[in-house]
Design an enzyme around this catalytic site. Structure first.
Site, short mmCIF file in Angstrom:
data_model
loop_
_atom_site.label_atom_id
_atom_site.label_comp_id
_atom_site.label_asym_id
_atom_site.label_seq_id
_atom_site.Cartn_x
_atom_site.Cartn_y
_atom_site.Cartn_z
N GLU A 125 15.63 51.92 5.96
CA GLU A 125 14.58 50.91 5.97
C GLU A 125 13.50 51.26 4.96
O GLU A 125 13.24 52.43 4.68
CB GLU A 125 13.93 50.84 7.35
CG GLU A 125 14.88 50.49 8.47
CD GLU A 125 14.22 50.60 9.83
OE1 GLU A 125 13.04 51.00 9.89
OE2 GLU A 125 14.89 50.31 10.84
N CYS A 375 9.04 52.96 12.24
CA CYS A 375 10.18 53.50 11.50
C CYS A 375 11.44 53.56 12.35
O CYS A 375 11.44 54.08 13.46
CB CYS A 375 9.82 54.89 10.98
SG CYS A 375 11.10 55.63 9.99
#
Length: 400
Positions: A125, A375
């Site tokens: 990501e 995250c």
């Protein structure tokens, strides 16, 4: 809610990743140094006398103009372009999902092919956070993580492999592609102005690739983000902290999160190998640290865990003599976590005490909560989708 402390022998430190990088049959030139680019040009028959010029041309087209294929590189001869296209690419990671928050935060799930085996492709990501005076891109350094920080969602994902320099630089290039942020932008401004190595993984456990990538990102003839606008965040890999200052020279952030070893052992198990005293000494030794180049200490605010005024007082005492600022981070909840975010009144009291002691103590504004921007969350959520749903997400990302 106070999570149960893990046994002392549960420490997780640097481990060999489960997999190694397998390059595609036609590798990308993204992430190579100038010397490595010259070597690749030599492999396709470019004469030594021409290589320096051709490297500069490639560098300009890849990192300043953001060219996505060799045909766009019109200042390079057609013959060399054809040879380059036959043997190499300038491919970035593939966007397989994109989420845009109500506050403008954007999160991308990026696929990193492993050779020609799509089934073994992995995903990471990166997150873009726009603010009034800057645009910050949060970049990943590993697929998964080995540190098992108890409050971090990525800690629930196993470490699969390190990213290459090209895959790290590629995240920055994807962001510029998606934001139309290259040199031909009409207003001449930049949307991505700051880089933070705060995504998936521990950057200092992938030192060489992170160093090589950040030197490319900071190169004035290419992407050109000042090293003072690049921050490398570590959970405390002490032997590589001073080395990072010497070889990379970017801003340093420390994921501290606790002021007592007993608690930090639980929150950040790496502390059992490199306790707080050793970590802070490495910060004192960090090259170039000054009042103008302060070290950021990140401190996630966990209700009833690390947010008392006694914690604030000890934090100030520990940081004495270090050019520091303390970044207070309201905990961003994720499904299954045992932690809660501190009450806002308590966060303000904590911040006020630190500020009155002479330290900058900004409270990070929570961003992207409606898109699970903490995250590792988008990766976990998409892994739960069916193959058909994932294909739909990829199609939406490609046509957006």
């Amino acid at each position: 809610m106070q999570p149960t402390t893990e046994p002392h022998n549960a420490i997780l430190v640097e481990k060999t990743p489960l997999e190694t990088y397998v390059p595609p049959a036609k590798p990308s030139l993204i992430g190579l140094s100038r010397n490595e680019l010259a070597d690749r040009l030599g492999e396709i028959g470019v004469a030594p006398a021409q290589r320096k010029m051709r490297v500069q041309q490639l560098w300009h087209w890849m990192y300043f103009r953001g060219a996505q294929n060799f045909d766009e590189m019109t200042s390079i001869s057609k013959g060399i372009r054809a040879e380059l296209a036959q043997h190499f690419t300038v491919d970035r990671p593939e966007v397989v999902a994109e989420q845009i928050s109500n506050d403008g935060t954007r999160k991308w799930l990026l696929r990193l092919p492993s050779g020609d085996n799509v089934e073994k492709a992995h995903e990471v990501e990166c997150v873009y956070i726009p603010e009034t005076d800057r645009g910050t891109l949060c970049v990943s350094s590993q697929v998964g993580c080995t540190l098992n920080c108890s409050f971090c969602h990525t800690g629930t994902q196993r470490l699969v492999r390190n990213l290459t320099a090209g895959e790290i630089v590629g995240q920055v290039m994807v962001a510029r592609d998606r934001l139309n942020d290259w040199a031909d932008r009409e207003d001449g401004t930049r949307r991505v102005t700051n880089i933070v190595m705060m995504g998936m993984g521990e950057p200092l456990y992938n030192f060489d690739a992170v160093r090589d990538a950040l030197l490319i990102v900071g190169d004035n003839e290419g992407i050109g983000i000042s090293r003072r606008r690049i921050t490398l965040s570590t959970s405390g890999v002490v032997p590589n902290i001073v080395r990072a200052g010497e070889e990379i020279g970017v801003m340093l952030a420390i994921s501290l999160h606790a002021v007592r070893d007993e608690l930090r052992n639980e929150l950040v198990p790496l502390n059992r190998k490199y306790p707080i005293k050793e970590l802070l000494q490495a910060c004192r030794d960090y090259p170039g640290a000054s009042n103008a180049r302060r070290i950021t200490f990140e401190y996630v605010m966990l209700k009833g865990v690390n947010d008392s005024l006694d914690d604030a007082k000890l934090l100030v005492k520990l940081l004495k003599g270090i050019h520091a600022k303390i970044n207070l981070i309201p905990f961003n909840p994720w499904p299954g976590t045992a932690y809660e975010c501190s009450d806002w009144d308590q966060i303000e009291k904590f911040s006020e005490y630190i500020f009155n002691a002479g330290y900058s103590s900004p409270v990070r504004t929570p961003r992207g909560r409606d898109i699970l921007a903490a995250c590792g969350q988008l990766k976990s959520e998409t892994e739960k989708l069916s193959a058909r749903e994932r294909q739909t997400l990829r199609a939406m990302a490609m046509t957006d």
